[in-house]
Design a protein around this motif. Structure first.
Motif: not given
Length: 503
Positions: A42-54, A467-470, A472-476
């Protein structure tokens, strides 16, 4: 062909066949728009990133503020604007008050008996009311002021030994928050506190790590054959032993005189006096304790680190908030009443929550079919609310990507759930009941660190280099932990309003 290869091929075929049948079945009509879906995933490849909210906000700008994603087997709706969150809360809050269940929440939270994970119903309403009124009310939070003062004295002494030397601020923030939350929840009787904290970290990593079964719920057997379920049960058994010991220690001390009740004391007292409408067991109490510890530590330390990152990037804001704090404090110890008068600090906290609060709220799930903006939403659809997208919505905020605490100067917007532009704690029936505790912790730690010390970046590092790169692991959190140098506070004073007074 060796047995392992044959077994692997067989499992792979079963997974492929099952997923293919699931993905190629007839889909619901009139779902919200969304990106094209690949077979099986489905769309898993578009959601599973280091910053899914972005990633979700980027997709929402193309496909709309209500968007459908197919995450493996799981049909998912994503909402990305304050206006749509308000519409959903007004019309469908009750219907979307359930949580999608998973094996990890069932194991670690005693079959989903915590506030966050329990199904919506009588038990949930009872526990949430108890937590809100008895455990985390404004009065109860104020009663923990002696813990905050005691722990911050220790922190200040610890930082004083590092004057002029770069420190890992993430470690400082997380240890301080952990100590505050543990003492408020467990008191001073937990001899296994360090083991408990390590176990909590393992649990949070489990929740944040990728698990294919969460996307393909019919493949539960994978958790068994891969050994994951056995591993989780082993961790839970160790955790349960620690929590059981904590309850017994509190029961032993029950007859002794105590000046202060921690949260375990309160729960045991309510249980023993029959104050609950529906009787609860020790397992219910353990689930609530664990949630208090996990929810109270990770998000608060995350907020504190992001606040310091923004302050180090904006020296003028740093100077202004320190002036505000130092003009307010009358003695050497910061009191709760002092913090209530730190106007600009509260603006800094609000702006930090807007930009760096919990980005995606804990998922919800609807109990029955419904209609949202003319789209059909089938029952048991997973709902994700992109709180970060709401907090940076260009139709709701001017210059939404910039850190400007002054934007709240003459604004009535709050984080209490009624203003959908700012919902870091959620909204509606599932809003976090620990707002008072979380904000009290964040403001206390920030005010003390900013009052007692000045802060510099290490030699050769400029504010724009942070560096403000986010990630997402335990927290963002920032990709790289903030490294800063504590400096002894200069002997100057400030008049009301933050004006510098020459010594």
């Amino acid at each position: 062909m060796d047995p392992f290869t044959l077994f692997f091929m067989l499992v792979s075929f079963l997974i492929f066949f099952t997923c293919w049948k699931l993905i190629t079945t007839k889909t619901e009509k009139n779902l919200p728009p969304g990106p094209p879906k690949l077979p099986i995933i489905g769309n898993i490849h578009q959601f599973h990133t280091q910053s899914p909210h972005r990633a979700l906000r980027k997709l929402a700008r193309k496909y709309g503020p209500v968007m459908h994603l197919q995450l493996g087997q799981v049909s998912t709706i994503v909402i990305s604007t304050p206006q749509l969150v308000q519409e959903m809360m007004k019309t469908h809050d009750l219907n979307f008050s359930d949580r999608p269940t998973n094996i990890t929440s069932q194991i670690f939270f005693y079959n989903n008996q915590s506030v966050a994970w329990s199904p919506y119903g009588n038990y949930f309403r009872q526990i949430k009311k108890t937590v809100k009124l008895e455990l985390l009310s404004a009065t109860k939070v104020r009663s923990f002021s002696y813990i905050r003062e005691d722990e911050l004295k220790r922190v200040v002494k610890s930082v004083e030994t590092c004057i002029g030397t770069p420190i890992n601020f993430r470690t400082l923030a997380s240890q301080t928050v952990n100590n505050l939350v543990c003492r408020a929840t467990l008191g001073d009787v937990c001899k296994d506190r360090n083991i408990l904290l390590d176990t909590m970290t393992l649990i949070m990593k489990t929740f944040s790590s990728f698990n294919v079964v969460n996307l393909y719920p019919t493949l539960q057997f994978l958790n068994i054959i891969t050994g994951k379920k056995a591993k989780w049960l082993k961790i839970h058994k160790q955790l349960d032993g620690i929590l059981e010991t904590i309850l017994e220690e509190h029961r032993i001390q029950e007859g002794s005189s105590q000046d202060h009740e921690d949260l375990v004391n309160v729960l045991l007292r309510l249980k023993d006096t029959g104050a609950f409408e529906f009787p609860i067991s020790d397992n219910n109490i353990k689930a609530i304790i664990l949630e208090m510890l996990i929810a109270g530590t990770s998000s608060s330390s995350m907020t504190i680190e992001w606040a310091f990152c923004e302050l180090m990037r904006h020296p003028q804001v740093m100077q202004k908030v320190q002036s505000d704090i130092r003009a307010t404090v009358k003695g050497t110890t910061i009191t709760d009443s002092d913090i209530q008068n730190m106007h600009y600090l509260k603006l800094v906290v609000k702006e930090t929550l807007r930009l760096h609060g919990v980005p995606i709220l804990v998922p919800r799930q609807n109990q029955k079919d419904c209609n949202l903006l003319g789209y059909h939403i089938p029952a048991k659809t997973k709902l994700l609310i992109n709180a970060w997208a709401c907090g940076t919505d260009p139709d709701s905020w001017e210059d939404p990507g910039s850190f400007k605490p002054e934007r709240f100067e003459n604004s009535s917007i709050s984080y209490l759930g009624a203003d959908f532009e700012l919902i870091p704690f959620g909204t509606g029936r599932r809003i976090c009941p620990g707002i008072n505790f979380a904000i009290g912790t964040v403001e206390c730690i920030l005010s003390n660190l900013l009052y007692h010390f000045d802060w510099n970046l290490p030699d050769g590092v400029n504010p724009q280099d942070i560096d403000m790169t986010e990630v997402t692991a335990i927290s963002t959190l920032p990709k790289y932990p903030l490294q800063i140098v504590p400096i002894s506070r200069p002997l100057v004073s400030y008049a009301p309003g933050g004006t510098l007074v020459e010594p």
